[in-house]
Design an enzyme around this catalytic site. Sequence first.
Site, PDB file in Angstrom:
ATOM      1  N   SER A 255      50.844  64.021  40.257  1.00 57.53           N
ATOM      2  CA  SER A 255      51.498  62.715  40.331  1.00 57.53           C
ATOM      3  C   SER A 255      52.918  62.911  40.843  1.00 57.53           C
ATOM      4  CB  SER A 255      51.527  62.053  38.951  1.00 57.53           C
ATOM      5  OG  SER A 255      52.346  62.797  38.059  1.00 57.53           O
ATOM      6  N   LYS A 256      53.656  61.813  40.929  1.00 53.77           N
ATOM      7  CA  LYS A 256      55.008  61.866  41.494  1.00 53.77           C
ATOM      8  C   LYS A 256      55.941  62.772  40.695  1.00 53.77           C
ATOM      9  CE  LYS A 256      55.016  57.439  43.923  1.00 53.77           C
ATOM     10  NZ  LYS A 256      55.652  56.108  44.038  1.00 53.77           N
ATOM     11  N   ARG A 257      55.666  62.935  39.410  1.00 56.65           N
ATOM     12  CA  ARG A 257      56.575  63.767  38.625  1.00 56.65           C
ATOM     13  C   ARG A 257      56.487  65.244  39.003  1.00 56.65           C
ATOM     14  NH1 ARG A 257      52.522  62.871  34.779  1.00 56.65           N
ATOM     15  NH2 ARG A 257      51.629  64.737  33.834  1.00 56.65           N
ATOM     16  N   HIS A 258      55.432  65.613  39.739  1.00 56.15           N
ATOM     17  CA  HIS A 258      55.288  67.002  40.196  1.00 56.15           C
ATOM     18  C   HIS A 258      55.945  67.219  41.565  1.00 56.15           C
ATOM     19  CE1 HIS A 258      51.700  66.476  37.475  1.00 56.15           C
ATOM     20  NE2 HIS A 258      52.336  67.491  36.917  1.00 56.15           N
ATOM     21  N   GLY A 259      56.516  66.157  42.132  1.00 57.08           N
ATOM     22  CA  GLY A 259      57.087  66.263  43.476  1.00 57.08           C
ATOM     23  C   GLY A 259      56.503  65.179  44.363  1.00 57.08           C
TER      24      GLY A 259
END
Length: 492
Positions: A255-259
């Site tokens: 998801s976005k929290r991983h980049g």
Amino acid sequence: MAIRVRFAPSPTGDLHIGGVRTALFNYLYAKKEKGTFVLRIEDTDEARSTESSTQIIINAMKWLKLGWDEGPGNELSQYAPYYQMKRKEQGIYQKYIDILLEKGYAYKCYCTPEEVEKMREQARLAKQPPKYNGHCANLTKEQREQYEKEGRTAVIRFKMPKEGKIEFEDIVRGHVSFENALLDDFVLMKANGVPTYNFACVIDDYLMEMSHVIRGDDHISNTPRQIHVYKALGWEPPTFAHLSMILGSDGARLSKRHGHTSVLEYRKEGYLQDALINYLALLGWSTQDSQQLFFGNSLIENFSLDRCNSSPATFDPSKLLWMNGEYIRNKSDQEIFDLFLDWISWTKQDDLIKGWDRALLKKAISLEHEKIKLLKDIPGLVDFFFKELSFDQTAVDKILLSDTKKDSAKQVLQECIIRLPNQDFGSPEALEMFARNLAQELGVSNSKVFHPIRVAISGRTQGPSLFHMMEVMGKDEVLKRIQQTADKYFKN
């Protein structure tokens, strides 16, 4: 049977990493098997589908060089159109809804969303699967007429068998089985006549003669429902291959929290198309010898669905960055120069290199070729060639003004000002010989000559090979900068 596969994104936002991996595996399989790769736009989510998202998907696919044989811009009359809403307008889906209704495989459902949710909640409380309970499956004609008099509109639901099970062989996951009793009477068509995903993709895959459906394993729960529709219409389902999910480094779904998850964000960062493709191919697939880098057509030549892994793949940004650096090093100086200019143009960052001499820029990039990991790194690596001389204070304090080096640094720069006007700048070897001879004459180490010259002409301690840098910068500019440095720090 002719190999035909498709990538069928929904245009509800950017094209994400998971979608690209799915598109890539379909593309590789089609090319390896001399088959056909189809791009189909599944735009039946009216609330979220947009033309701009469709264009983003198409632009991303073009940048990634995942060219489709059929689809938008290449519509063959036999299978067109390749947009589901256009197919809906042609009555393609309604035709098969009518067949299913007539055969008793589907029925009109007048239940409101609130009533359906209440059924699901009651099932949850009874510790049963939270699904629609089939309330409208056996309505009489009079009951249907009464609902319609009340102004209720109907969706069309598939009438799921209550016993037995659906089984199929998946190329990636092997034998898969689902109990029919756990499946609900899912909606085939909404009240406004728009088909749902599970219905439209069956009709389109059959009419477009798809031999294989290769997609992410988040779709595997949809597969039994779709197979029921195939069987109800008397059709043979395609072969399925459900690709492993992609996880972040923490083991959670990517998801976005991983980049970045949008593929165009990687383009903006300065990743190369072929490096990103190479990396994504290794998320859930590998060769027997675990080959990492695939240049030219070797990905197509090596690809096989049989080598796809059912275990989740982990997205590792550091490995992608390493791989991008490897791809950059594998390019020629001219290729990197051209790719950089394309990147500048695409990102609309022309101001970064405004006024920079292109011939000098090309030479400067070639000096730093081995160090570049991302195209966005380039301006920061070479900007000192084009800007007024500015100094990193740490470099000045360490190399020019420290108590143990100040006197020798001053002497080196003064000697350079005297001697360099008569020095041959035609080769880095000649310049290196000059610097070594100067060190020997002054009775100091080579570093006490090399380092002050570097800081004097670049303002930094880091950079390309000193003597190649001097050759590219040219005699006049080198002399000007050394004089400026001497005036600034050693005038008194």
